[in-house]
Design an enzyme around this catalytic site. Structure first.
Site, short mmCIF file in Angstrom:
data_model
loop_
_atom_site.label_atom_id
_atom_site.label_comp_id
_atom_site.label_asym_id
_atom_site.label_seq_id
_atom_site.Cartn_x
_atom_site.Cartn_y
_atom_site.Cartn_z
N PHE A 185 0.84 -1.20 0.00
CA PHE A 185 0.00 0.00 0.00
C PHE A 185 0.87 1.24 0.00
O PHE A 185 2.05 1.23 0.36
CB PHE A 185 -0.95 0.00 1.21
CG PHE A 185 -0.25 0.11 2.54
CD1 PHE A 185 -0.04 1.34 3.15
CD2 PHE A 185 0.21 -1.03 3.20
CE1 PHE A 185 0.60 1.45 4.37
CE2 PHE A 185 0.85 -0.94 4.43
CZ PHE A 185 1.05 0.30 5.01
N CYS A 186 0.26 2.34 -0.42
CA CYS A 186 0.90 3.66 -0.42
C CYS A 186 -0.21 4.70 -0.29
O CYS A 186 -1.35 4.34 0.03
CB CYS A 186 1.74 3.86 -1.68
SG CYS A 186 0.82 3.61 -3.23
N THR A 187 0.09 5.95 -0.54
CA THR A 187 -0.90 7.00 -0.31
C THR A 187 -2.14 6.85 -1.19
O THR A 187 -3.27 6.79 -0.71
CB THR A 187 -0.28 8.39 -0.54
OG1 THR A 187 0.91 8.51 0.25
CG2 THR A 187 -1.26 9.49 -0.18
N GLY A 189 -2.05 4.67 -4.24
CA GLY A 189 -2.03 3.45 -5.03
C GLY A 189 -0.99 3.39 -6.13
O GLY A 189 -0.68 2.31 -6.64
N ILE A 214 -4.16 4.28 0.72
CA ILE A 214 -4.66 4.65 2.06
C ILE A 214 -5.86 5.60 1.95
O ILE A 214 -6.84 5.46 2.69
CB ILE A 214 -3.54 5.32 2.88
CG1 ILE A 214 -2.38 4.35 3.10
CG2 ILE A 214 -4.09 5.80 4.23
CD1 ILE A 214 -1.13 5.02 3.63
#
Length: 293
Positions: A185-187, A189, A214
């Site tokens: 995951f990241c901010t 995608g 997220i």
């Protein structure tokens, strides 16, 4: 749903072959300036990545124009709101990659790794395993300073300083995840579009990317299984699970994240310095006691 605050913040990306970036740059810039939008648009031969903010009607006009191009007709957009313009400039940049990994063989346009939607992920985390019974491990692909603002509980964090470090470190640790399902995951995608493909390429047998990152998780699920806030790259600095700006700030001198408690320090001068600057200065003191700067 109508926004209770005047500014609409949008984030979007799409991996697609895009050969006329130089010609399009002027068009993007002219339209955004006409509409009074601010933010950053990255144009690359591999696609587009954008963060913009403006009033509702101009944002809608921009998106209608963007989607009129067949390249971007189906681009997905995440929205949040603020009571002031979060950006100070309007930039349209040409880049080699819209997210720098320095691995040209990874091309999300040609096929994505499997994705898991936020509601399914929450269910997996609630029950402690995926639908095949495998333990679920969350892996943060963001830089260390972003992770420090908030992340999923019990996440794997390799303390990377830039995304180009990720491929080597994740390949080296592959044996740690035998028999487990890894969710990257990241901010928003975009990093995971490349991260999850790379992990498949080096032999991870069960890896997913969190669809929408997220921010999408916050939008659909809230803050379950997550501690803290989510760092964003504008004046708001961090959003809570309600997608509201928090009191966390970023130091303009050293770029460190400054918590509300750290803002009480006499070393915190907005726009000039923070406790992290002071710690860095102290660490440069030589054995003779003279500070080396």
């Amino acid at each position: 749903m109508p926004s209770p605050t005047p500014y609409v913040n949008i984030a979007a990306y799409k991996f697609i072959t895009f050969s006329d970036t130089a010609e399009k740059r002027a068009e993007f810039r002219a339209l955004c300036e006409e509409l009074g939008l601010k933010g950053t648009i990255l144009l690359s031969p591999e696609g587009i990545n954008l963060f913009l903010a403006g009033l509702r009607e101009p944002i809608d006009r921009f998106l209608a124009w963007l989607r009129s191009d067949a390249h971007f007709a189906d681009i997905e957009v995440k929205e949040s709101y603020s009571d002031r313009q979060p950006f100070t400039k309007m930039l349209v940049k040409l880049k080699r990659e819209i997210i720098t990994m320095k691995n040209p063989l990874i091309r999300p346009e040609e096929g994505r790794a499997p994705a898991v939607d936020p509601k399914t992920l929450k269910r997996w985390l609630d029950q402690g395993h995926d639908d095949s019974g495998r333990p679920v491990v969350m892996m943060d692909t963001r830089n260390a300073f972003e992770v420090d603002v908030g992340t999923f509980n019990n996440t794997v964090d390799y303390r990377i300083e830039k995304f180009s470090e990720f491929p080597e470190v994740v390949q080296r640790h592959k044996p740690d995840f035998d028999g487990k399902t890894v969710v990257t995951f990241c901010t928003g995608g975009i990093r995971c579009e490349k991260a999850a493909i790379h992990m498949q390429n080096v032999g991870y047998d069960s890896v997913y990317q969190l669809e929408g990152g997220i921010l999408k998780y916050f939008e659909e699920v809230g803050g379950d299984h997550y501690t803290g806030d989510c760092f964003v790259f504008d004046y708001r600095t961090a959003l809570n699970p309600k997608l509201e700006a928090t009191e966390t700030k970023q130091c303009f001198a050293c770029r460190a994240v400054v918590t509300p408690r750290e803002q009480l320090s006499p070393w915190y001068v907005p726009g000039e310095s923070c406790p992290h600057c002071w710690k860095r200065d102290v660490s440069t003191v030589t054995d003779s006691g003279v500070e080396s700067r």
